[in-house]
Design a protein around this motif. Sequence first.
Motif: not given
Length: 189
Positions: A22-28, A35-37
């Motif tokens: 979930x954190x990665x999805x939000x970061x994306x 990569x930035x995510x």
Amino acid sequence: MTRAPEALDADFRTFAVSRWSPLLRTAYLLTGNHHDAEDLTQSALVKAYARWDRVTQAADPDAYVWRIMINAHRDRVRRLRVPEWLTTRFPEQTVRDRVDHVLARGVLTAALQRLPPRQRAAVVLRYVEDRTETEVAALLGIRVGTVRSRSARGLEKLRADPAVLDLREPENGQEVTSRAGAEERAGAR
């Protein structure tokens, strides 16, 4: 009551593994780049680990870590901000076609390959890499006089090469052309 560091590490590890997606999805969604995510998610988790006792004492640990990630993203965007200037001119300039230069480079590269290895090394180091005779001598482990003679002989062979003879020097702003290259292009049409 203070918990053991091993227990804190285990708690954090469990939290990070369960919240990674979930954190990665939000970061994306924040960054628009995978990569930035990943970098943003990792930096948020690093900051959360440094404050893990505060995170666990918060009413909603997930919200605390999300807030860390959003603040990290905001800081990242501030660092990346590039000032823009309005102008009436375009910075790009038109560039003439360089096909003839590419063909000429190919002709010269092939001609260099036909030189003996020692002459080729002397010519390339001396004229292509623009090194002094002393530097070439040190690099090749030979005397300066040997560099001079090998370079001179190599240039003489290049000048006598039929493919190199077809190259013309630029005259009045014209590009370097090759008869062989022009014939190849005409045959390709």
